[in-house]
Design a protein around this motif. Structure first.
Motif, mmCIF file in Angstrom:
data_model
loop_
_atom_site.group_PDB
_atom_site.id
_atom_site.type_symbol
_atom_site.label_atom_id
_atom_site.label_comp_id
_atom_site.label_asym_id
_atom_site.label_seq_id
_atom_site.Cartn_x
_atom_site.Cartn_y
_atom_site.Cartn_z
ATOM 1 N N ALA A 177 49.691 -30.261 3.011
ATOM 2 C CA ALA A 177 50.992 -29.725 3.430
ATOM 3 C C ALA A 177 51.442 -28.606 2.497
ATOM 4 O O ALA A 177 51.973 -27.580 2.952
ATOM 5 C CB ALA A 177 52.033 -30.846 3.465
ATOM 6 N N TRP A 178 51.214 -28.788 1.197
ATOM 7 C CA TRP A 178 51.602 -27.754 0.237
ATOM 8 C C TRP A 178 50.812 -26.468 0.489
ATOM 9 O O TRP A 178 51.391 -25.377 0.530
ATOM 10 C CB TRP A 178 51.376 -28.248 -1.196
ATOM 11 C CG TRP A 178 51.851 -27.249 -2.203
ATOM 12 C CD1 TRP A 178 53.100 -27.156 -2.722
ATOM 13 C CD2 TRP A 178 51.082 -26.191 -2.765
ATOM 14 N NE1 TRP A 178 53.157 -26.089 -3.587
ATOM 15 C CE2 TRP A 178 51.932 -25.478 -3.639
ATOM 16 C CE3 TRP A 178 49.758 -25.766 -2.627
ATOM 17 C CZ2 TRP A 178 51.511 -24.377 -4.364
ATOM 18 C CZ3 TRP A 178 49.338 -24.664 -3.349
ATOM 19 C CH2 TRP A 178 50.198 -23.982 -4.202
ATOM 20 N N VAL A 179 49.499 -26.593 0.680
ATOM 21 C CA VAL A 179 48.671 -25.410 0.927
ATOM 22 C C VAL A 179 49.103 -24.737 2.233
ATOM 23 O O VAL A 179 49.291 -23.511 2.280
ATOM 24 C CB VAL A 179 47.167 -25.755 0.948
ATOM 25 C CG1 VAL A 179 46.334 -24.566 1.418
ATOM 26 C CG2 VAL A 179 46.705 -26.198 -0.446
ATOM 27 N N GLU A 180 49.295 -25.526 3.280
ATOM 28 C CA GLU A 180 49.727 -24.953 4.563
ATOM 29 C C GLU A 180 51.029 -24.179 4.412
ATOM 30 O O GLU A 180 51.185 -23.099 4.988
ATOM 31 C CB GLU A 180 49.901 -26.053 5.614
ATOM 32 C CG GLU A 180 48.605 -26.588 6.166
ATOM 33 C CD GLU A 180 48.841 -27.602 7.283
ATOM 34 O OE1 GLU A 180 49.588 -27.274 8.229
ATOM 35 O OE2 GLU A 180 48.277 -28.702 7.196
ATOM 36 N N ALA A 181 51.955 -24.710 3.641
ATOM 37 C CA ALA A 181 53.260 -24.066 3.461
ATOM 38 C C ALA A 181 53.167 -22.762 2.684
ATOM 39 O O ALA A 181 54.062 -21.919 2.782
ATOM 40 C CB ALA A 181 54.216 -25.019 2.744
ATOM 41 N N HIS A 182 52.083 -22.572 1.934
ATOM 42 C CA HIS A 182 51.951 -21.373 1.110
ATOM 43 C C HIS A 182 50.922 -20.386 1.645
ATOM 44 O O HIS A 182 50.597 -19.407 0.976
ATOM 45 C CB HIS A 182 51.618 -21.775 -0.332
ATOM 46 C CG HIS A 182 52.783 -22.397 -1.022
ATOM 47 N ND1 HIS A 182 53.095 -23.726 -0.892
ATOM 48 C CD2 HIS A 182 53.739 -21.860 -1.811
ATOM 49 C CE1 HIS A 182 54.178 -23.983 -1.585
ATOM 50 N NE2 HIS A 182 54.600 -22.878 -2.137
ATOM 51 N N LEU A 183 50.451 -20.627 2.857
ATOM 52 C CA LEU A 183 49.477 -19.725 3.467
ATOM 53 C C LEU A 183 50.161 -18.605 4.247
ATOM 54 O O LEU A 183 51.053 -18.869 5.053
ATOM 55 C CB LEU A 183 48.573 -20.493 4.441
ATOM 56 C CG LEU A 183 47.389 -21.221 3.861
ATOM 57 C CD1 LEU A 183 46.699 -22.043 4.943
ATOM 58 C CD2 LEU A 183 46.411 -20.261 3.203
ATOM 59 N N ALA A 184 49.712 -17.403 4.007
ATOM 60 C CA ALA A 184 50.140 -16.258 4.807
ATOM 61 C C ALA A 184 48.959 -15.902 5.708
ATOM 62 O O ALA A 184 48.046 -15.182 5.305
ATOM 63 C CB ALA A 184 50.508 -15.075 3.907
#
Length: 185
Positions: free
Chosen positions: A131-138
Motif C-alpha cells: 500500500a505504501w509503494v502504491e501510494a508513492h508511485l507516479a
C-alpha cells in the motif's frame, strides 16, 4: 504509578528491540519475558498469548520502519517506479535498516513454513508495504499499480536476501546499480 498501557508499551518496545537484535531465534515466552524484564506470567498479563506478543512487537517494528521509509520518500511524494525503487534500495541497504530487513526475511521464511503467527504477521506487513509503494508511485492510471508495487517490493526484498547471503557490500552495489537500469546503452 505506571498504568497498564504505559507498562505494556514499554514491554512492546523491549520486545521489538529484542527481535531486531536476535531475530526469531530466541522467541520462547521465557526468553521474550526476560528481554522485556518481566516474568512469564506478567508477559501473559499484558498479552493473551505468544502470538499476540509477537504480533504486537512486529507492529511496533513495522511502524518504526515506516518512520525510516518516510525519511526516504516524503508523504504525498510520488515517483516513477525506477526512482522509487532506487530510493527504496538505497534505504534498505543502510546499516541501521539491516536488522529490520533481516528480521523481515526471517518472518517471511517462518510464514512460508506455516509457523504461527507468522503467516498473519507477514500478510499484514506485506499489505502495508504494498500500500505504501502504491501510494508513492507516479505511473499512468492504466498501469497495473498493484503489480508494479509488488515488483518493487520483490526487488527490495531481494536486496535483503543478497545482503544476508553475500554481504552488505554486494547488496549496496546492487542498490546503486538500480540507477543504471533506465539509462540507454
Amino acid at each position: 504509578m505506571v498504568s497498564r498501557e504505559e507498562q505494556r508499551a514499554r514491554v512492546e518496545a523491549a520486545l521489538a528491540a529484542h527481535l531486531l537484535d536476535h531475530g526469531l531465534a530466541q522467541t520462547s515466552l521465557r526468553e521474550l519475558a526476560r528481554a522485556a524484564a518481566v516474568s512469564d506470567r506478567m508477559l501473559l498479563y499484558y498479552f493473551a498469548d505468544k502470538a499476540e506478543v509477537l504480533g504486537c512487537a512486529a507492529q511496533r517494528i513495522a511502524a518504526d520502519l515506516a518512520g525510516h521509509i518516510g525519511e526516504a520518500v516524503g508523504e504525498g511524494e510520488r515517483l516513477a517506479p525506477l526512482a522509487l525503487l532506487e530510493r527504496a534500495g538505497a534505504l534498505v541497504t543502510r546499516a541501521e535498516i539491516r536488522p529490520y530487513m533481516r528480521l523481515w526475511v526471517q518472518m517471511i521464511a517462518a510464514a512460508g513454513r506455516g509457523e504461527a503467527p507468522f503467516p498473519a504477521i507477514a500478510e499484514a506487513m506485506l499489505a502495508g508495504f504494498l500500500a505504501w509503494v502504491e501510494a508513492h508511485l507516479a505511473i499512468d492510471e492504466a498501469a497495473d499499480r498493484q503489480a508494479v508495487a509488488a515488483m518493487i517490493v520483490a526487488a527490495v526484498d531481494g536486496l535483503a536476501i543478497i545482503d544476508i547471503g553475500r554481504g552488505p557490500d554486494l547488496a549496496a552495489r546492487a542498490a546503486r546499480a538500480i540507477s543504471h537500469l533506465g539509462r540507454p546503452r
